[in-house]
Design an enzyme around this catalytic site. Sequence first.
Site, PDB file in Angstrom:
ATOM      1  N   ASN A 152      25.610   6.469  52.235  1.00 39.63           N
ATOM      2  CA  ASN A 152      24.448   6.655  53.077  1.00 39.63           C
ATOM      3  C   ASN A 152      23.437   7.061  51.841  1.00 39.63           C
ATOM      4  O   ASN A 152      23.463   8.202  51.360  1.00 39.63           O
ATOM      5  CB  ASN A 152      24.605   8.150  53.827  1.00 39.63           C
ATOM      6  CG  ASN A 152      23.340   8.394  54.395  1.00 39.63           C
ATOM      7  OD1 ASN A 152      22.374   7.972  54.581  1.00 39.63           O
ATOM      8  ND2 ASN A 152      23.356   9.508  55.137  1.00 39.63           N
ATOM      9  N   TRP A 153      22.588   6.139  51.642  1.00 42.74           N
ATOM     10  CA  TRP A 153      21.856   6.074  50.554  1.00 42.74           C
ATOM     11  C   TRP A 153      20.407   7.120  50.963  1.00 42.74           C
ATOM     12  O   TRP A 153      19.727   7.647  50.110  1.00 42.74           O
ATOM     13  CB  TRP A 153      21.051   4.816  50.148  1.00 42.74           C
ATOM     14  CG  TRP A 153      21.874   3.820  49.775  1.00 42.74           C
ATOM     15  CD1 TRP A 153      23.270   4.031  49.545  1.00 42.74           C
ATOM     16  CD2 TRP A 153      21.788   2.661  48.919  1.00 42.74           C
ATOM     17  NE1 TRP A 153      24.088   2.774  48.909  1.00 42.74           N
ATOM     18  CE2 TRP A 153      22.920   2.040  48.595  1.00 42.74           C
ATOM     19  CE3 TRP A 153      20.589   1.921  48.824  1.00 42.74           C
ATOM     20  CZ2 TRP A 153      23.046   0.673  47.856  1.00 42.74           C
ATOM     21  CZ3 TRP A 153      20.905   0.631  48.249  1.00 42.74           C
ATOM     22  CH2 TRP A 153      21.808   0.101  47.724  1.00 42.74           C
ATOM     23  N   LYS A 154      20.398   7.338  52.325  1.00 46.07           N
ATOM     24  CA  LYS A 154      19.191   8.164  52.624  1.00 46.07           C
ATOM     25  C   LYS A 154      17.996   7.591  52.249  1.00 46.07           C
ATOM     26  O   LYS A 154      17.895   6.244  52.186  1.00 46.07           O
ATOM     27  CB  LYS A 154      19.492   9.792  52.085  1.00 46.07           C
ATOM     28  CG  LYS A 154      20.796  10.205  52.536  1.00 46.07           C
ATOM     29  CD  LYS A 154      20.982  11.717  52.461  1.00 46.07           C
ATOM     30  CE  LYS A 154      22.017  12.352  52.798  1.00 46.07           C
ATOM     31  NZ  LYS A 154      22.533  13.511  52.836  1.00 46.07           N
ATOM     32  N   HIS A 204      22.838  12.196  62.355  1.00 48.27           N
ATOM     33  CA  HIS A 204      23.099  12.954  60.691  1.00 48.27           C
ATOM     34  C   HIS A 204      22.434  14.272  61.203  1.00 48.27           C
ATOM     35  O   HIS A 204      21.513  14.250  61.827  1.00 48.27           O
ATOM     36  CB  HIS A 204      22.689  12.136  59.950  1.00 48.27           C
ATOM     37  CG  HIS A 204      23.051  12.522  58.549  1.00 48.27           C
ATOM     38  ND1 HIS A 204      22.204  13.751  58.077  1.00 48.27           N
ATOM     39  CD2 HIS A 204      23.553  12.288  57.836  1.00 48.27           C
ATOM     40  CE1 HIS A 204      22.554  13.923  56.952  1.00 48.27           C
ATOM     41  NE2 HIS A 204      23.619  13.083  56.739  1.00 48.27           N
ATOM     42  N   GLU A 262      20.273  15.735  59.238  1.00 42.72           N
ATOM     43  CA  GLU A 262      19.179  15.708  58.741  1.00 42.72           C
ATOM     44  C   GLU A 262      18.289  15.144  59.833  1.00 42.72           C
ATOM     45  O   GLU A 262      16.926  15.438  59.825  1.00 42.72           O
ATOM     46  CB  GLU A 262      19.048  14.963  57.507  1.00 42.72           C
ATOM     47  CG  GLU A 262      19.524  15.642  56.155  1.00 42.72           C
ATOM     48  CD  GLU A 262      20.042  14.626  55.113  1.00 42.72           C
ATOM     49  OE1 GLU A 262      19.808  13.572  55.296  1.00 42.72           O
ATOM     50  OE2 GLU A 262      20.846  15.123  54.308  1.00 42.72           O
ATOM     51  N   GLU A 281      30.408  16.616  59.282  1.00 39.91           N
ATOM     52  CA  GLU A 281      29.798  17.044  58.226  1.00 39.91           C
ATOM     53  C   GLU A 281      29.129  18.275  58.055  1.00 39.91           C
ATOM     54  O   GLU A 281      28.224  18.433  58.857  1.00 39.91           O
ATOM     55  CB  GLU A 281      28.541  15.850  57.832  1.00 39.91           C
ATOM     56  CG  GLU A 281      29.122  14.559  57.496  1.00 39.91           C
ATOM     57  CD  GLU A 281      27.789  13.837  56.736  1.00 39.91           C
ATOM     58  OE1 GLU A 281      28.276  13.119  55.909  1.00 39.91           O
ATOM     59  OE2 GLU A 281      26.658  13.658  57.075  1.00 39.91           O
ATOM     60  N   GLY A 317      24.766  17.881  50.388  1.00 38.80           N
ATOM     61  CA  GLY A 317      23.863  17.904  49.070  1.00 38.80           C
ATOM     62  C   GLY A 317      24.097  19.442  48.316  1.00 38.80           C
ATOM     63  O   GLY A 317      23.124  19.457  47.569  1.00 38.80           O
ATOM     64  N   SER A 358      29.100  16.563  50.078  1.00 36.17           N
ATOM     65  CA  SER A 358      29.218  16.821  48.573  1.00 36.17           C
ATOM     66  C   SER A 358      30.786  16.055  48.321  1.00 36.17           C
ATOM     67  O   SER A 358      31.426  16.611  47.449  1.00 36.17           O
ATOM     68  CB  SER A 358      29.293  18.226  48.509  1.00 36.17           C
ATOM     69  OG  SER A 358      28.005  18.750  48.385  1.00 36.17           O
ATOM     70  N   GLY A 361      26.947  10.538  50.673  1.00 36.05           N
ATOM     71  CA  GLY A 361      25.471  10.731  50.317  1.00 36.05           C
ATOM     72  C   GLY A 361      24.894  10.600  48.902  1.00 36.05           C
ATOM     73  O   GLY A 361      25.297   9.388  48.105  1.00 36.05           O
ATOM     74  N   GLY A 362      24.768  11.595  48.181  1.00 34.97           N
ATOM     75  CA  GLY A 362      24.262  11.625  46.588  1.00 34.97           C
ATOM     76  C   GLY A 362      25.210  10.630  45.868  1.00 34.97           C
ATOM     77  O   GLY A 362      24.515   9.968  44.987  1.00 34.97           O
TER      78      GLY A 362
HETATM   79  P1  PGA Z   1      25.965  14.355  50.181  1.00 40.56           P
HETATM   80  O1  PGA Z   1      25.481  13.726  51.484  1.00 40.56           O
HETATM   81  O2  PGA Z   1      27.216  13.536  49.683  1.00 40.56           O
HETATM   82  O3  PGA Z   1      25.210  14.043  49.492  1.00 40.56           O
HETATM   83  O4  PGA Z   1      26.459  15.844  50.329  1.00 40.56           O
HETATM   84  C1  PGA Z   1      26.311  13.471  52.683  1.00 40.56           C
HETATM   85  C2  PGA Z   1      25.823  13.061  53.887  1.00 40.56           C
HETATM   86  O5  PGA Z   1      24.478  13.546  54.238  1.00 40.56           O
HETATM   87  O6  PGA Z   1      26.112  12.139  54.576  1.00 40.56           O
END
Ligand code: PGA
Length: 258
Positions: A15-17, A105, A107, A175, A181, A219, A240-241
Amino acid sequence: MTERTSQPVPLIAGNWKMNGLRADGIALATEIARRARQAGRPGLGSDIVLCPPATLLAAIGLAIADSPIELGAQDCHHQANGAHTGDLSAAMLADLCCRYGIVGHSERRASHGETDTIVKSKAAAAQSAGLIAIICLGETEAERQEGATLRVIERQYRQSLPSGAGAENTVIAYEPVWAIGTGRVPSSAEIAEVHGHLRQIAAATMADAERLRLLYGGSVKANNVGELLAIANVDGALVGGASIVAEEFWAIVQCRAP
Ligand code: PGA
């Protein structure tokens, strides 16, 4: 629940966000696709999906063509079309060759006020456009501290999954909000407890629950993915990251290579 008799191929989703302009995004996807073509399908050991920002979907679709990598969107609107300025329908995303769509998600739940009801209608829209909905759920830190984790997860599961959800059109991503993050990850026992609970709820709500992919996200890095994927009922990762650095993402993918 008894031992699972049939397990799906794991899924690693990146997930590149809201990251990536054209040059960087295409270079990243091109490199991952190159490695994936070289490894070939059984050699990869997992299904892999990239979820770039919507602006890059068309270009990334071209970059990964003829590779085992699949395309996913990060969100979709719950209606098929209409007066919704700035939104994208699931059919539009399917038209860009997306096979997956992330919905719910944390976010989006936090910064766009998406409730379980909205998430459910988005998941239903994604599924009816032929996408596999990756439905995210997870507790906040305060909820974990109150001992409410399983209750919150169960409520989100029951209220965010459309009635036609099954292993073929749905993936669940657990999650924990506090792990996203932050570099913090629940213990293996904590993840096993949540995933075991999700599997049990699934068994009561769908016929093919054994094959439903339950991802862990929050993470995930190359140095912890092995341990995470070894936990019972963890069928992949939502990353994500670490998904926007080719070497790191590839190291994560490699973890399940035979
Ligand atoms: P992260 O994000 O790997 O940067 O913790 C995961 C996500 O939000 O899907």
